[in-house]
Design an enzyme around this catalytic site. Structure first.
Site, PDB file in Angstrom:
ATOM      1  N   HIS A  33       1.076  -1.121   0.119  1.00 23.47           N
ATOM      2  CA  HIS A  33      -0.024   0.159  -0.008  1.00 23.47           C
ATOM      3  C   HIS A  33       0.814   1.397  -0.238  1.00 23.47           C
ATOM      4  O   HIS A  33       0.528   2.237  -0.581  1.00 23.47           O
ATOM      5  CB  HIS A  33      -0.800  -0.064   1.247  1.00 23.47           C
ATOM      6  CG  HIS A  33      -1.843  -0.691   1.441  1.00 23.47           C
ATOM      7  ND1 HIS A  33      -2.207  -1.753   2.343  1.00 23.47           N
ATOM      8  CD2 HIS A  33      -2.771  -1.318   0.464  1.00 23.47           C
ATOM      9  CE1 HIS A  33      -3.019  -2.646   2.330  1.00 23.47           C
ATOM     10  NE2 HIS A  33      -3.551  -2.444   1.214  1.00 23.47           N
ATOM     11  N   LYS A  49     -16.216  -7.580   5.016  1.00 25.40           N
ATOM     12  CA  LYS A  49     -14.812  -8.098   5.641  1.00 25.40           C
ATOM     13  C   LYS A  49     -14.769  -7.885   7.252  1.00 25.40           C
ATOM     14  O   LYS A  49     -15.238  -6.746   7.688  1.00 25.40           O
ATOM     15  CB  LYS A  49     -13.492  -7.351   5.102  1.00 25.40           C
ATOM     16  CG  LYS A  49     -13.409  -7.723   3.557  1.00 25.40           C
ATOM     17  CD  LYS A  49     -12.020  -7.246   3.290  1.00 25.40           C
ATOM     18  CE  LYS A  49     -11.894  -7.303   1.653  1.00 25.40           C
ATOM     19  NZ  LYS A  49     -10.521  -6.683   1.193  1.00 25.40           N
ATOM     20  N   ARG A  80      -1.854  -5.513  -8.358  1.00 26.06           N
ATOM     21  CA  ARG A  80      -0.573  -6.274  -7.838  1.00 26.06           C
ATOM     22  C   ARG A  80      -0.414  -7.393  -9.167  1.00 26.06           C
ATOM     23  O   ARG A  80       0.784  -7.691  -9.441  1.00 26.06           O
ATOM     24  CB  ARG A  80      -0.681  -7.269  -6.595  1.00 26.06           C
ATOM     25  CG  ARG A  80      -0.763  -5.981  -5.620  1.00 26.06           C
ATOM     26  CD  ARG A  80      -1.085  -7.129  -4.266  1.00 26.06           C
ATOM     27  NE  ARG A  80      -2.674  -7.475  -4.409  1.00 26.06           N
ATOM     28  CZ  ARG A  80      -3.426  -7.739  -3.560  1.00 26.06           C
ATOM     29  NH1 ARG A  80      -2.987  -8.118  -2.273  1.00 26.06           N
ATOM     30  NH2 ARG A  80      -4.592  -8.191  -3.631  1.00 26.06           N
ATOM     31  N   SER A 137      -2.682  -7.902   3.193  1.00 25.86           N
ATOM     32  CA  SER A 137      -3.105  -7.664   4.733  1.00 25.86           C
ATOM     33  C   SER A 137      -3.374  -9.056   5.262  1.00 25.86           C
ATOM     34  O   SER A 137      -3.202  -9.462   6.304  1.00 25.86           O
ATOM     35  CB  SER A 137      -4.167  -6.549   4.744  1.00 25.86           C
ATOM     36  OG  SER A 137      -3.739  -5.462   4.126  1.00 25.86           O
TER      37      SER A 137
END
Ligand code: PNS
Length: 163
Positions: free
Chosen positions: A17, A41, A92, A130
């Site tokens: 990030h 989440k 990514r 994460s």
């Protein structure tokens, strides 16, 4: 003055990030990093904790044209509220593409002024997430290459308090 908004769960912020934050902060006068309440989440860190970790990490990395805020609601509304020109998201790998493409087009459907800019982090962060970092930390793995020191400390505290 051109501002962009970089939204995400940031639970917690990773070096990946931060890499995107640094790149975006060079492209815009101001970068608004927006911590979202993501209902789908289950977060490890509270909104305040995620915001604190982002602020600390950005200031330790010497990124100064960044404002860290929280938002609850639609991204297109946050874009307007913060008078941002574009949404920034990190890509990514190809696996990110489908979801990101869908989200970018949906946001533009909701507001035709909503443009999304994708930035590729350095390849060394292409597999950082994460979720994985939290899992590695839970089992006492070494996460020092993936998150800033302030996040390592916060993760250790969370995990020790849970046991
Ligand atoms: O870091 P994440 O979890 O991939 O971030 C996802 C996020 C927070 C950017 C996304 O869920 C979002 O924009 N949520 C706000 C609600 C919204 O606008 N939803 C419609 C977009 S399709």
């Amino acid at each position: 003055m051109k501002s962009a908004i970089f939204p995400g769960s940031f639970d917690p912020v990773t070096n990946g990030h931060l890499d995107v934050i640094k790149r975006a902060s060079r492209l815009f006068d101001k970068l608004i990093v927006s911590v979202a309440i993501n209902e789908s989440k289950h977060s490890m860190f509270t909104m305040d904790e995620r915001q604190f970790l982002l602020k600390e990490s950005c200031s330790n990395a010497g990124v100064n044209n960044v404002e860290v805020v929280c938002f609850d609601g639609l991204l297109v509304d946050a874009l307007k509220a913060f008078k941002a020109t574009a949404v920034v998201r990190g890509l990514r790998a190809l696996s990110d593409f489908e979801f990101e493409f869908q989200m970018a087009l949906m946001n533009r459907e909701l507001d035709e002024a909503c443009e999304t800019i994708f930035l590729m982090p350095s390849p060394e962060y292409s597999f950082t997430s994460s979720r994985m970092i939290k899992e590695i930390a839970k089992f006492n793995g070494n996460i020092s290459a993936f998150v800033p020191p302030v996040v390592i400390k916060a993760l250790m505290e969370k995990i020790t308090h849970k046991q």
